[in-house]
Design a protein around this motif. Structure first.
Motif, PDB file in Angstrom:
ATOM      1  N   VAL A 121       0.826  -1.206   0.000  1.00 52.49           N
ATOM      2  CA  VAL A 121       0.000   0.000   0.000  1.00 52.49           C
ATOM      3  C   VAL A 121       0.860   1.255   0.000  1.00 52.49           C
ATOM      4  O   VAL A 121       0.625   2.204  -0.760  1.00 52.49           O
ATOM      5  N   LEU A 122       1.887   1.286   0.852  1.00 50.71           N
ATOM      6  CA  LEU A 122       2.690   2.493   1.035  1.00 50.71           C
ATOM      7  C   LEU A 122       3.572   2.813  -0.161  1.00 50.71           C
ATOM      8  O   LEU A 122       3.942   3.970  -0.363  1.00 50.71           O
ATOM      9  N   THR A 123       3.919   1.823  -0.942  1.00 49.76           N
ATOM     10  CA  THR A 123       4.806   2.058  -2.093  1.00 49.76           C
ATOM     11  C   THR A 123       4.031   1.973  -3.401  1.00 49.76           C
ATOM     12  O   THR A 123       3.769   2.976  -4.054  1.00 49.76           O
ATOM     13  N   ALA A 124       3.590   0.784  -3.743  1.00 48.01           N
ATOM     14  CA  ALA A 124       2.995   0.561  -5.063  1.00 48.01           C
ATOM     15  C   ALA A 124       1.668   1.275  -5.232  1.00 48.01           C
ATOM     16  O   ALA A 124       1.460   1.994  -6.214  1.00 48.01           O
ATOM     17  N   PHE A 125       0.754   1.112  -4.287  1.00 46.71           N
ATOM     18  CA  PHE A 125      -0.579   1.676  -4.470  1.00 46.71           C
ATOM     19  C   PHE A 125      -0.535   3.199  -4.492  1.00 46.71           C
ATOM     20  O   PHE A 125      -1.205   3.845  -5.307  1.00 46.71           O
ATOM     21  N   PHE A 126       0.247   3.803  -3.608  1.00 44.55           N
ATOM     22  CA  PHE A 126       0.349   5.254  -3.603  1.00 44.55           C
ATOM     23  C   PHE A 126       0.969   5.762  -4.900  1.00 44.55           C
ATOM     24  O   PHE A 126       0.572   6.790  -5.441  1.00 44.55           O
ATOM     25  N   LEU A 127       1.958   5.038  -5.422  1.00 43.51           N
ATOM     26  CA  LEU A 127       2.581   5.434  -6.683  1.00 43.51           C
ATOM     27  C   LEU A 127       1.571   5.412  -7.818  1.00 43.51           C
ATOM     28  O   LEU A 127       1.502   6.347  -8.633  1.00 43.51           O
ATOM     29  N   GLU A 128       0.767   4.354  -7.866  1.00 43.72           N
ATOM     30  CA  GLU A 128      -0.266   4.272  -8.900  1.00 43.72           C
ATOM     31  C   GLU A 128      -1.302   5.373  -8.732  1.00 43.72           C
ATOM     32  O   GLU A 128      -1.687   6.041  -9.703  1.00 43.72           O
ATOM     33  N   ALA A 129      -1.777   5.551  -7.495  1.00 46.09           N
ATOM     34  CA  ALA A 129      -2.862   6.501  -7.263  1.00 46.09           C
ATOM     35  C   ALA A 129      -2.435   7.935  -7.556  1.00 46.09           C
ATOM     36  O   ALA A 129      -3.215   8.725  -8.098  1.00 46.09           O
ATOM     37  N   VAL A 130      -1.190   8.290  -7.220  1.00 46.64           N
ATOM     38  CA  VAL A 130      -0.731   9.665  -7.400  1.00 46.64           C
ATOM     39  C   VAL A 130      -0.644  10.031  -8.878  1.00 46.64           C
ATOM     40  O   VAL A 130      -1.063  11.117  -9.294  1.00 46.64           O
ATOM     41  N   PHE A 131      -0.119   9.131  -9.690  1.00 46.04           N
ATOM     42  CA  PHE A 131       0.152   9.470 -11.091  1.00 46.04           C
ATOM     43  C   PHE A 131      -0.933   8.985 -12.053  1.00 46.04           C
ATOM     44  O   PHE A 131      -0.865   9.297 -13.249  1.00 46.04           O
ATOM     45  N   LEU A 132      -1.909   8.242 -11.548  1.00 44.73           N
ATOM     46  CA  LEU A 132      -2.965   7.746 -12.431  1.00 44.73           C
ATOM     47  C   LEU A 132      -3.784   8.900 -13.018  1.00 44.73           C
ATOM     48  O   LEU A 132      -4.171   8.864 -14.189  1.00 44.73           O
ATOM     49  N   GLY A 133      -4.036   9.935 -12.213  1.00 47.37           N
ATOM     50  CA  GLY A 133      -4.801  11.076 -12.709  1.00 47.37           C
ATOM     51  C   GLY A 133      -4.111  11.779 -13.866  1.00 47.37           C
ATOM     52  O   GLY A 133      -4.758  12.168 -14.846  1.00 47.37           O
ATOM     53  N   ILE A 134      -2.782  11.944 -13.758  1.00 45.61           N
ATOM     54  CA  ILE A 134      -2.032  12.568 -14.862  1.00 45.61           C
ATOM     55  C   ILE A 134      -2.095  11.682 -16.097  1.00 45.61           C
ATOM     56  O   ILE A 134      -2.280  12.166 -17.224  1.00 45.61           O
ATOM     57  N   MET A 135      -1.980  10.382 -15.878  1.00 47.24           N
ATOM     58  CA  MET A 135      -2.005   9.440 -16.991  1.00 47.24           C
ATOM     59  C   MET A 135      -3.356   9.477 -17.708  1.00 47.24           C
ATOM     60  O   MET A 135      -3.430   9.448 -18.947  1.00 47.24           O
ATOM     61  N   LEU A 136      -4.445   9.589 -16.945  1.00 49.71           N
ATOM     62  CA  LEU A 136      -5.779   9.545 -17.534  1.00 49.71           C
ATOM     63  C   LEU A 136      -6.209  10.880 -18.132  1.00 49.71           C
ATOM     64  O   LEU A 136      -6.814  10.925 -19.207  1.00 49.71           O
ATOM     65  N   PHE A 137      -5.912  11.983 -17.417  1.00 52.89           N
ATOM     66  CA  PHE A 137      -6.492  13.277 -17.795  1.00 52.89           C
ATOM     67  C   PHE A 137      -5.459  14.355 -18.121  1.00 52.89           C
ATOM     68  O   PHE A 137      -5.832  15.483 -18.424  1.00 52.89           O
ATOM     69  N   GLY A 138      -4.174  14.010 -18.057  1.00 55.23           N
ATOM     70  CA  GLY A 138      -3.160  15.054 -18.167  1.00 55.23           C
ATOM     71  C   GLY A 138      -2.552  15.258 -19.523  1.00 55.23           C
ATOM     72  O   GLY A 138      -1.653  16.094 -19.672  1.00 55.23           O
ATOM     73  N   PHE A 139      -3.012  14.526 -20.539  1.00 50.95           N
ATOM     74  CA  PHE A 139      -2.359  14.654 -21.837  1.00 50.95           C
ATOM     75  C   PHE A 139      -2.442  16.076 -22.382  1.00 50.95           C
ATOM     76  O   PHE A 139      -1.516  16.571 -23.009  1.00 50.95           O
ATOM     77  N   ARG A 140      -3.556  16.755 -22.131  1.00 48.67           N
ATOM     78  CA  ARG A 140      -3.719  18.124 -22.627  1.00 48.67           C
ATOM     79  C   ARG A 140      -3.249  19.159 -21.610  1.00 48.67           C
ATOM     80  O   ARG A 140      -3.289  20.356 -21.898  1.00 48.67           O
ATOM     81  N   LYS A 141      -2.832  18.719 -20.416  1.00 49.15           N
ATOM     82  CA  LYS A 141      -2.477  19.644 -19.349  1.00 49.15           C
ATOM     83  C   LYS A 141      -0.981  19.749 -19.110  1.00 49.15           C
ATOM     84  O   LYS A 141      -0.506  20.753 -18.566  1.00 49.15           O
TER      85      LYS A 141
END
Length: 453
Positions: free
Chosen positions: A99-119
């Motif tokens: 949880v402290l390593t893998a899940f937080f890493l995924e959760a933090v950058f998932l938003g950029i991956m999904l919605f950040g292409f134009r940002k």
């Protein structure tokens, strides 16, 4: 209404549903990174069309994996309190590290991956995709470290029935961990390879001849053709490791009742535990001895050596053969696909019709392999340390049956809806063809974000 049996079935149902989704996200993150890098290098927008289609699949799959994982973890306390009471000093930290390593890493950058292409810039977006892919793999590392430790426990000592860690390196890198991790990562890659190829074949059958479809079809087929021979070799090494540390499991996989030499490789049979023999057996002479001992006269352990402490034979025997059979089918279909797609530059319709249902072949193989290894560990929850019967909680059988029925109903509905969404996304992409879903994005320079608003 046996609480032990019902609790085992309930946990099996939960983990069977849950494992479907990490199996996809672990490898799909890296496939998305591949799509993005190919776009950044070539400027061919077909790669971004693939990225936009499959990132939706990733997001949906990730969400279902998280939700089902939370439900599954609750059962450690409700149905299996003896597990944490006995080995919680080891299982707890490993789950927390995930949880402290893998899940937080995924959760933090998932938003950029999904919605950040134009940002954000293309490089930052690519970096976010890389970190999410790394997070999914790191999650697999921690979970499989714990699971492997339950099969080949090491680096601990027992005090008054409680396991205490003495060497964390030995715990994490226990004897079966390298084989189990590699086997699972390859299984994830094959699952995604055939999912991409199968849904691309569906687009082909729907009349799509776009560049994006051909690129996805070639990518999935080539990835499957590359990984399946490696998986066969790794599977053999994993089997030899299992023979060393869990011989009862191997005896059940081979339905070998007596320890002996010149053991045949049983292709098909109906194991009869009461009679301690195989009915309707079809086998290859000396085959098991050659595979497991690399000699026709090699001695293979039999189930009679583990009287009362070996797993149920039929489920392990059949699950193993389903896994191997699917693997051989993957080899045949992927190599045929590579031949036609790369050498003939075409896809015959009969092969496309085969590839569509093969989209789910990875799921079938993973579940069969999971049942082989987990049922094959019985009657132990932690091999030679904690028996499954000693870990079950004091929950009434009726309560477990009620929640089990609810879980099964919900999981069937969610699985059907999930598959429906995948088909919908594929057919939508087929209708769009080479048309850009967002012309403003397609005109954006590679390293310059598009202003919002």
């Amino acid at each position: 209404m046996d609480p032990l049996l019902l609790s085992r079935i309930q946990f099996a149902a939960n983990i069977s549903f849950h494992i479907l989704f990490p199996t996809i996200t672990i490898a799909l993150g890296w496939v998305l990174l591949y799509f993005k890098l190919r776009y950044a290098r070539s400027g061919d927008y077909a790669w971004m069309r693939l990225y936009f289609t499959w990132v939706k699949v990733f997001a949906l799959t990730f969400a279902l994996g998280v939700v089902s994982g939370i439900t599954m973890s609750f059962q450690f306390g409700t149905n299996w309190p003896g597990f944490m009471e006995s080995v919680g000093n080891i299982a707890g930290p490993l789950l927390a590290y995930e949880v402290l390593t893998a899940f937080f890493l995924e959760a933090v950058f998932l938003g950029i991956m999904l919605f950040g292409f134009r940002k954000v810039s293309s490089r930052v977006h690519t970096l976010a995709t890389l970190l999410v892919a790394a997070g999914t793999t790191l999650s697999a590392v921690w979970i499989l470290s714990l699971n492997s430790w339950m099969h080949t426990p090491a680096g601990f000592e027992m005090r008054d029935g409680v396991a205490y860690p003495t060497d964390w390196l030995a715990i994490v890198f226990n004897p079966s961990f390298p084989y189990r991790l590699t086997h699972m990562l390859l299984a994830s890659g094959l699952t995604v390879a055939f999912l991409v190829a199968g849904l691309s074949a569906l687009r082909y059958l729907a009349g799509d001849r776009s560049e994006a479809m051909w690129k996805a079809l070639r990518t999935g087929t080539a990835l499957g053709a590359l990984l399946i021979p490696v998986q066969i070799v790794v599977g053999d090494l994993h089997g030899l490791n299992t023979l060393e540390h869990q011989p009862a499991k191997v005896a059940a996989m081979e339905a070998n009742w007596q320890t002996r030499s010149h053991v045949p490789l049983v292709l098909f049979a109906w194991p009869d535990e009461e009679a301690r023999e195989n009915r309707f057996e079809l086998s290859i002479p000396n085959g098991a001895s050659i595979i497991l001992r690399h000699s026709p006269s090699g001695v293979v352990p039999g189930l009679d050596d583990f009287e009362g402490e070996h797993p149920p034979v039929a489920p392990v025997f059949f699950a193993f053969r389903v896994m191997v059979g699917i693997g051989l089918l993957m080899l045949l279909v992927s190599w045929a696909g590579v031949y036609y797609l790369f050498r003939r530059q075409r896809l015959p319709r009969p092969l496309a019709l085969v590839m569509v249902p093969m989209a789910l072949s990875g799921w079938v193989a993973v579940l069969a392999g999971w049942y082989t290894t987990e049922i094959g560990r019985q009657p132990w929850l932690v091999q030679d340390v904690l028996a499954t019967a000693d870990a079950v909680g004091p929950v009434a059988g009726g309560s477990v049956a009620f929640t089990l029925a609810g879980y099964l109903t919900l999981y069937v509905v969610l699985t059907l809806v999930y598959l429906g969404v995948l088909v919908h996304l594929s057919l939508k992409a087929a209708r769009e063809g080479d048309r850009s879903p967002d012309p403003a994005v397609s005109e954006r320079p590679l390293d310059q974000p598009v202003a919002s608003g």
